[in-house]
Design a protein around this motif. Sequence first.
Motif, PDB file in Angstrom:
ATOM      1  N   GLN A 224      -3.259  10.481  19.714  1.00 22.37           N
ATOM      2  CA  GLN A 224      -3.519   9.009  19.862  1.00 22.37           C
ATOM      3  C   GLN A 224      -4.846   8.816  19.630  1.00 22.37           C
ATOM      4  O   GLN A 224      -5.204   7.900  18.939  1.00 22.37           O
ATOM      5  CB  GLN A 224      -3.084   8.597  21.258  1.00 22.37           C
ATOM      6  CG  GLN A 224      -3.155   6.960  21.429  1.00 22.37           C
ATOM      7  CD  GLN A 224      -2.272   6.354  20.258  1.00 22.37           C
ATOM      8  OE1 GLN A 224      -1.063   6.768  20.184  1.00 22.37           O
ATOM      9  NE2 GLN A 224      -2.639   5.207  19.788  1.00 22.37           N
ATOM     10  N   ARG A 227      -5.296   8.610  16.110  1.00 27.65           N
ATOM     11  CA  ARG A 227      -4.823   7.634  15.271  1.00 27.65           C
ATOM     12  C   ARG A 227      -5.680   6.334  15.712  1.00 27.65           C
ATOM     13  O   ARG A 227      -5.771   5.202  14.765  1.00 27.65           O
ATOM     14  CB  ARG A 227      -3.491   7.225  15.925  1.00 27.65           C
ATOM     15  CG  ARG A 227      -2.453   8.122  15.371  1.00 27.65           C
ATOM     16  CD  ARG A 227      -1.119   7.915  15.717  1.00 27.65           C
ATOM     17  NE  ARG A 227      -0.707   8.027  17.157  1.00 27.65           N
ATOM     18  CZ  ARG A 227      -0.051   9.197  17.699  1.00 27.65           C
ATOM     19  NH1 ARG A 227       0.184  10.263  16.879  1.00 27.65           N
ATOM     20  NH2 ARG A 227       0.077   9.066  18.983  1.00 27.65           N
ATOM     21  N   THR A 230      -8.078   5.671  13.094  1.00 27.10           N
ATOM     22  CA  THR A 230      -7.651   5.971  11.704  1.00 27.10           C
ATOM     23  C   THR A 230      -6.910   4.714  11.129  1.00 27.10           C
ATOM     24  O   THR A 230      -5.607   4.470  11.408  1.00 27.10           O
ATOM     25  CB  THR A 230      -6.656   7.176  11.568  1.00 27.10           C
ATOM     26  OG1 THR A 230      -7.057   8.205  12.183  1.00 27.10           O
ATOM     27  CG2 THR A 230      -6.199   7.554  10.076  1.00 27.10           C
ATOM     28  N   GLN A 237      -8.620   7.737   7.135  1.00 25.00           N
ATOM     29  CA  GLN A 237      -7.422   8.335   6.758  1.00 25.00           C
ATOM     30  C   GLN A 237      -7.682   9.011   5.297  1.00 25.00           C
ATOM     31  O   GLN A 237      -7.094   9.933   5.051  1.00 25.00           O
ATOM     32  CB  GLN A 237      -6.391   7.191   6.211  1.00 25.00           C
ATOM     33  CG  GLN A 237      -5.323   7.428   5.546  1.00 25.00           C
ATOM     34  CD  GLN A 237      -4.165   6.172   5.545  1.00 25.00           C
ATOM     35  OE1 GLN A 237      -4.166   5.242   6.330  1.00 25.00           O
ATOM     36  NE2 GLN A 237      -3.571   6.324   4.390  1.00 25.00           N
TER      37      GLN A 237
END
Length: 273
Positions: A224, A227, A230, A237
Amino acid sequence: MSLKIAFVGVGNMASAIIGGLRASGYAGESIVGSSINVEDHKNLEQRFGIRMYEDNQDAVAQADVVFLCVKPNMLQSVVEGFADAVRDDQLYVSVAAGIEINALEKWLVKPVAVVRSMPNTPALVGSGMSGLIANSRTTDEQKAWVADAFDSFGSHVWVDNEAHMHTVTALSGSAPAYFFRVLEVMIEAGMAQGLDEATSRKLSTYAMKGAAAMVTTLDDDIAQLRRNITSPNGTTQAALETLEQQGIEALVTAAVDACAKRSKELGEEFASK
């Protein structure tokens, strides 16, 4: 539990442990060390407020806890050299990589408590991580004391299966070198894009330091945290997709497996001597 502690061999790792103990309030007069490098004795005594001896037996004979901090290939001869001073009420803590508990028990001769440890070099700056395993003669009180000692320069984990010490080596003992290598590559990549070395180094190292701090401080799942930075079709990414395309998972897994395999081989080599 206030104990008399002896360090057989006082190099970098022993110095990190002694420094942690002293910083946590342990009295210098409760710590002694022994080393054949007599020229270092005065500096160590002044630095830590401890007493140094040239003869290992002089240090071991007065100790409740003995830290074995010599190189693995020298440990058997060193232990056999002070074996007459071993008492069955002592606790022995080894930081020698690859030396298994049964070998230590054999060399020490008497039935003593033994803890095998695998610390890592960040202990030198108070951020060490150590894997620990104890033999059946080690009491809960002794284990608690050892845990506190290793926490004085970082943190620790206990394992129940000695085979897992090979994994400890791969994930912690040797792992700082992996991150140093990644940093070297990142710094070089930044310089290739025009940054000076000092700027590239600071940007890369503080990013790694901050990421580690987030993982150890926050309760968030690591995936997480990844993420969270990102954004879809964004810069992070693009970087992560490249890492996946280049096989980061297989590469890191292979490195960890190779380290654990070599640790096991070294353990078998020492055990056969």
